[in-house]
Design a protein around this motif. Structure first.
Motif, PDB file in Angstrom:
ATOM      1  N   ASN A 199      14.372   3.728 -21.136  1.00  0.00           N
ATOM      2  CA  ASN A 199      12.907   3.773 -21.062  1.00  0.00           C
ATOM      3  C   ASN A 199      12.281   4.569 -22.206  1.00  0.00           C
ATOM      4  O   ASN A 199      11.327   4.112 -22.839  1.00  0.00           O
ATOM      5  CB  ASN A 199      12.471   4.379 -19.723  1.00  0.00           C
ATOM      6  N   GLY A 200      12.820   5.757 -22.458  1.00  0.00           N
ATOM      7  CA  GLY A 200      12.228   6.597 -23.487  1.00  0.00           C
ATOM      8  C   GLY A 200      12.434   6.083 -24.894  1.00  0.00           C
ATOM      9  O   GLY A 200      11.517   6.117 -25.725  1.00  0.00           O
ATOM     10  N   VAL A 201      13.644   5.578 -25.172  1.00  0.00           N
ATOM     11  CA  VAL A 201      13.957   5.112 -26.522  1.00  0.00           C
ATOM     12  C   VAL A 201      13.592   3.646 -26.703  1.00  0.00           C
ATOM     13  O   VAL A 201      12.779   3.294 -27.561  1.00  0.00           O
ATOM     14  CB  VAL A 201      15.463   5.317 -26.839  1.00  0.00           C
ATOM     15  N   ARG A 202      14.205   2.779 -25.906  1.00  0.00           N
ATOM     16  CA  ARG A 202      14.082   1.343 -26.170  1.00  0.00           C
ATOM     17  C   ARG A 202      12.755   0.752 -25.693  1.00  0.00           C
ATOM     18  O   ARG A 202      12.091   0.022 -26.445  1.00  0.00           O
ATOM     19  CB  ARG A 202      15.250   0.590 -25.527  1.00  0.00           C
ATOM     20  N   GLN A 203      12.366   1.031 -24.456  1.00  0.00           N
ATOM     21  CA  GLN A 203      11.185   0.354 -23.911  1.00  0.00           C
ATOM     22  C   GLN A 203       9.871   0.883 -24.472  1.00  0.00           C
ATOM     23  O   GLN A 203       9.001   0.100 -24.853  1.00  0.00           O
ATOM     24  CB  GLN A 203      11.170   0.479 -22.377  1.00  0.00           C
TER      25      GLN A 203
END
Length: 264
Positions: free
Chosen positions: A140-144
């Motif tokens: 969630n924090g990096v990719r999304q």
């Protein structure tokens, strides 16, 4: 976080469940309270179920089900729970994964007064699933949402905690260090569906979620996992204070990076 009805021994429910249907028996709830979300039954998500008749509700909001069936949300929740012998897992809406919350959380993650992590030493293994914080950060924090870079996220979850706890020769991919390595695909790494896993002594259960996108795991240089399959090898060891750790100062990780955590 997942939340279930009050814990009971496994088995058929008593008349208490039926009595709870009577709205007259429900205490008034102060909806201005910080914990008011616990009482918003319509905003709970049905996370995991056991009864086949409940499969249709898995992953759905209690409120949506209630509106679709023309029923009160509490009746919907209790009927689902009774069919599952009170072993259903429900999750309240606490704003875990929306973009606004992740942006605020990223400020905390990169503030040098904090460490990424979540643990209560196993006190709530049957109802809280924050154990998957590492894959959630990457998913969630990096990719999304891109609120933290991949490099920064890995640094925050490896080198920083290793240095803070004074782990000797751990936390980095470095010649001479213990080879504790997780090989993952940044395009697919994440957390799977939360479910109940019956591997606790006494035929009891704990909340569990399989990781996705984890290709290989090495502990002390020995491969223990490949594409979700454990090799059976157990190369780990209990770390001993003063032998496998060194004492660090309380401000050892101060880097001069502090965030404004008040004005979001």
């Amino acid at each position: 976080m997942s939340a279930k009805p009050a814990s009971r021994p496994r088995g058929r429910p008593t008349a208490d469940a039926a009595q709870a249907r009577d709205e007259d028996n429900l205490a008034d709830v102060d909806m201005d309270s910080a914990l008011a979300f616990v009482a918003r039954i319509d905003e709970y998500t049905v996370r995991t179920v056991l009864a086949e008749d409940n499969r249709q509700y898995e992953g759905r909001l209690i409120g949506d089900i209630a509106r679709e069936e023309g029923r009160h949300p509490l009746d919907v929740m209790l009927d689902i729970a009774v069919r599952d012998e009170l072993l259903t897992s429900f999750a309240p809406d606490v704003g875990h994964d929306d973009e606004k919350t992740l942006k605020l959380r990223a400020k905390v993650w990169t503030d040098d007064r904090t460490l990424i992590g979540a643990s209560d030493a196993g006190a709530h293994i049957d109802m809280i699933d924050t154990f998957a914080f590492s894959t959630s950060v990457l998913q969630n924090g990096v990719r999304q949402y891109g609120v933290i870079s991949l490099e920064e996220a890995v640094y925050q979850m490896t080198d920083r905690p290793a240095r803070y706890f004074g782990l000797v020769d751990r936390g980095l991919l470095k010649v001479g260090y213990h080879a504790d390595i997780v090989v993952f695909d940044p395009d697919t790494v994440g957390r799977g569906k939360t479910y109940m896993r019956y591997d606790v002594p006494g035929d009891n259960y704990r909340t569990y979620a399989d990781a996705t996108g984890i290709e290989q795991v090495f502990v002390n240089g020995v491969q223990i996992l490949e594409k979700g399959e454990h090799s059976g090898a157990l190369p780990g060891k209990v770390l001993r204070s003063g032998v496998d750790t060194y004492t660090v100062a309380l401000d050892a990780l101060r880097e001069g990076r502090t965030a404004d955590l008040v004005d979001a």
